[in-house]
Design an enzyme around this catalytic site. Structure first.
Site, PDB file in Angstrom:
ATOM      1  CD  GLU A 117      -2.566   3.249   4.675  1.00  0.00           C
ATOM      2  OE1 GLU A 117      -2.303   2.032   4.670  1.00  0.00           O
ATOM      3  OE2 GLU A 117      -2.265   4.003   3.728  1.00  0.00           O
ATOM      4  CD  GLN A 133      -1.995  -1.455   7.258  1.00  0.00           C
ATOM      5  OE1 GLN A 133      -2.569  -1.912   6.271  1.00  0.00           O
ATOM      6  NE2 GLN A 133      -2.626  -0.796   8.194  1.00  0.00           N
ATOM      7  CD  GLU A 191      -0.216   3.522   1.059  1.00  0.00           C
ATOM      8  OE1 GLU A 191      -0.688   4.020   0.009  1.00  0.00           O
ATOM      9  OE2 GLU A 191      -0.767   2.587   1.667  1.00  0.00           O
ATOM     10  CG  HIS A 209       2.225  -8.123   2.557  1.00  0.00           C
ATOM     11  ND1 HIS A 209       1.654  -7.953   1.325  1.00  0.00           N
ATOM     12  CD2 HIS A 209       1.367  -7.570   3.452  1.00  0.00           C
ATOM     13  CE1 HIS A 209       0.483  -7.337   1.471  1.00  0.00           C
ATOM     14  NE2 HIS A 209       0.292  -7.080   2.747  1.00  0.00           N
ATOM     15  CG  LEU A 223      -5.727   2.668   2.523  1.00  0.00           C
ATOM     16  CD1 LEU A 223      -6.716   1.541   2.395  1.00  0.00           C
ATOM     17  CD2 LEU A 223      -4.646   2.573   1.479  1.00  0.00           C
TER      18      LEU A 223
END
Lengths: 368, 330
Positions: free
Chosen positions: B29, B82, B60, B129, B58
């Site tokens: 992506e 990402q 995965e 994240h 988009l």
């Protein structure tokens, strides 16, 4: 600022060529060579009889559990019949007749179903992947293969198989979407056999057809009578031509029926009626094709008997070969094979541990 | 030699391998036109075109599943997920297929792919994240799991990962991406996967770290030397699986003391395996219990509390002091 209907592309056809009695629609009959028709018939008989034999082997405890294909021979065989050897077949696990057509050895299927990984071997001349058991997960591998085929500017295609249940999986949608976005030579063949173990087709999706799912991806989609091998073949041939010409992917829904259990560990009487099975029995792909070929004077009673006898001989030879082969297999030390290109130190150490464990067991076992 | 960040070093590895080998395809992506959200794939699109730096939908699972098919065909896909927090959507493709296609097909098909993904905390990011879940991948037979600790070894390991005949999960610490620059030679360098490295020699205690935890470990060693006169030997793992236990077991035989540092949660983390190997291979040399300086068994907190979760120099120093002071059992 009007509100109006959006006209969508990709209309979805429905195709049927043989009726329930094997009577052909002459306007739609494909001009297939007699040899091909007879080979397909023989392959269908082989698929059916091999299924019956494996079921008996399983009930006798001579193989483990396996997924029968009875009733679905036309749906997968008709599709791979449109492929050539250099094309890729990406199976799920209910395409035995197609795998045999593509050159997988019957003895290897028996060996695999009896718990020996060696039975999954793919000979160098076959561009087919091994079974993929997690439902729908293999669909994306076909997309990757098709992408690579296009990248290498080859005119091969990648054809993948899955069931109605798989159309509920994310991997199916991601695979369809990727293939359409990249316009790659992928062919998605859904064997809609009405049941995903105990869940009926109507509980998988509200959609009227599975074929219409292609519309959302701007991909040609077609629904065919999956128990009509001519219809399956024609749809697959069109899809193959489209893919080879660089015109992208196709989705084919083969409407068929799983006449047997999901696997030999399943009891379909818990969730479906005998009436329903009887309804589909009347649509049996093998007898319809047989009637068509008989009417075409390609088959008669003698020829059918000969084919049945030949097929039984072939199956018996494969069972014998498999049972002889299995006597040479099963060394536990082989479990460390094919893990990595080069065996890492942890596996070297663990392989020694296993060897030691086996040696100690052998020593402790009572003699004589 | 140019001084570069880890982002630039990995970028250099990708460019060099793509120039050398047309089987190498980058996909994911925003990896194409945008050059990746961290710019790791910057400039590849201009140099190698849309076909080899594939901007994907988009998805995965789609990215990883397609990479598997591409690798089976004979290409060398390097896919980017990402953020590692999104890699669980493709977990089944790695567990069910990438890691075992060689085995299932009896050696006929292999999956020489690299899955690159940023991991680790410390960059004031959103939920999903900041995690470190290397143990998930390290636990899978058939897979390799690599975590570089700086620009130079990241570049060398990336080249080795691309050339590796088996699938490699390549974790890139976000905290390290632009933390410091290092000399990275233009000439090709590789680094063998499955090999750890001694980055500091010392005779008093063995510290095992990797990825973003290497730098605080090095700093802690300096402090221990200056303030306590303790000489720490530091092993940078670089590969989590297959784990190279030769250096750290040899080291602990010499020092008799050890601590393992990682930001992944404590229980069932890589530290547990490392400690077990030390017990198996160096039990009679151990003078004290081995310490694990790690994240806690909680979801890594959002960034207001992140500092207290992540092991840092101070925690490493204090824990090593306590370890060395722990009295022997009577």
């Amino acid at each position: 600022m009007p509100r109006k209907k959006i006209k969508l592309n990709s209309p979805v056809d429905s195709l049927s060529i043989l009726d329930l009695n094997g009577k052909v629609d002459p306007k739609l009959e494909p001009p297939l060579a007699d040899d091909l028709l007879l080979n397909l018939y023989r392959a269908m008989v082989l698929g059916r009889r091999f299924d019956e034999r494996q079921l008996s082997l399983q009930r006798q405890g001579r193989i483990g559990t396996f997924p029968p294909i009875t009733g679905q021979e036309a749906a997968h065989l008709g599709a791979v019949a449109a492929l050539r050897a250099s094309d890729w077949m990406v199976p799920s696990f209910r395409e035995t007749a197609a795998e045999l057509w593509r050159g997988r050895k019957m003895e290897n299927i028996i060996i695999y179903n009896n718990g020996y990984g060696e039975g999954a071997v793919i000979e160098p001349e076959r561009n087919d992947l091994p079974w993929s058991i997690p439902v729908g997960s293999q669909i994306l591998h076909a997309a990757g293969l098709a992408w690579a085929i296009k990248y290498r500017q080859k005119d091969d295609v990648a054809m993948t198989f899955f069931g109605d249940g798989a159309t509920s999986e994310g991997d199916f949608h991601e695979g369809m979407n990727m293939a359409a976005v990249f316009q790659i030579p992928a062919i998605f063949v859904c064997q809609n056999n009405q049941w995903a173990i105990s869940i009926p087709r109507a509980k998988q999706t509200r959609a009227k057809t599975l074929a219409q799912k292609a519309v959302a991806y701007e991909m040609p989609g077609i629904q065919v009578d999956g128990n009509d091998i001519l219809a399956v073949y024609v749809a697959a041939q069109e899809a193959v031509t489209r893919a080879r010409n660089g015109d992208g992917p196709t989705f084919i829904e083969c409407v068929t029926y799983r006449m047997m259990m999901h696997t030999t560990a399943d009891d379909p009487k818990r969730y479906r009626t005998d009436e329903e099975v009887a309804y589909w029995q009347k649509r049996d792909p093998l007898s319809r094709f047989e009637k068509y070929l008989t009417a075409k004077k390609l088959l008669d009673k003698t020829a059918i008997e000969q084919i049945e006898a030949d097929v039984q001989t072939e199956i018996q030879q494969s069972v014998d070969a498999a049972e002889a082969k299995m006597k040479t297999l099963g060394d536990p030390m082989d479990m460390f094979d094919h893990a990595y290109a080069d065996m890492p130190p942890n596996l070297v150490a663990q392989k020694k541990m296993l060897a030691q464990d086996l040696a100690e067991r052998a020593k402790e076992a009572p003699h004589g | 030699m140019a001084k570069m960040t880890m982002v630039q070093a990995i970028n250099m590895a990708l460019k060099q391998e793509m120039a050398k080998d047309d089987r190498v395809i980058v996909l994911g992506e925003d990896v194409g036109v945008d050059g990746g959200v961290f710019r790791v794939t910057d400039g590849l699109h201009e140099q190698f075109g849309e076909e080899r730096t594939l901007d994907t939908p988009l998805a995965e699972t789609g990215i990883v599943g397609m990479s598997i098919g591409m690798a089976i065909y004979g290409l060398r896909p390097v896919c980017e997920i990402q953020f590692s927090g999104f890699s669980y959507q493709n977990f089944h493709q790695i567990e069910n297929h990438a890691s075992r296609m060689r085995w299932r097909s009896q050696g006929r098909f292999t999956v020489p792919m690299v899955l690159r993904t940023p991991y680790s905390g410390g960059v004031r990011a959103l939920e999903h994240h900041s995690e470190s879940r290397e143990a998930f991948w390290a636990h899978m037979p058939g897979l390799k799991m690599v975590i570089p600790s700086g620009p130079r070894n990241a570049r060398a390991l990336m080249i080795s990962a691309i050339r590796d005949p088996d699938p490699v999960i390549f974790y890139e610490s976000k905290a390290l991406y632009r933390a410091f620059r290092e000399e990275v030679p233009e000439a090709e360098e590789t680094f063998p996967i499955g090999t750890s490295q001694i980055v500091r020699e010392g005779g008093d205690v063995t510290l095992v770290a990797y990825g973003a935890m290497l730098r605080p470990t090095l700093e802690a060693a300096e402090t221990l030397k200056q303030k306590d006169g303790i000489e720490a030997e530091i092993i940078d793992l670089l590969t989590i699986a297959p784990l190279d236990d030769a250096l750290f077991t040899a080291s602990v035989k010499k020092t008799g003391h050890a601590a393992v540092i990682h930001e992944a949660p404590l229980s069932f983390g890589p530290g547990a395996e490392i400690v077990a190997r030390m017990m198996e291979k160096a039990f009679y040399y151990l003078e004290k219990p081995i310490a694990r300086i790690t994240g806690y068994d909680v979801i890594i907190p959002l960034f207001s509390r992140e500092k207290s979760y992540l092991p840092d120099t101070d925690r490493i120093v204090r824990t090593v002091r306590k370890t060395l002071r722990t009295p022997m059992m009577a």
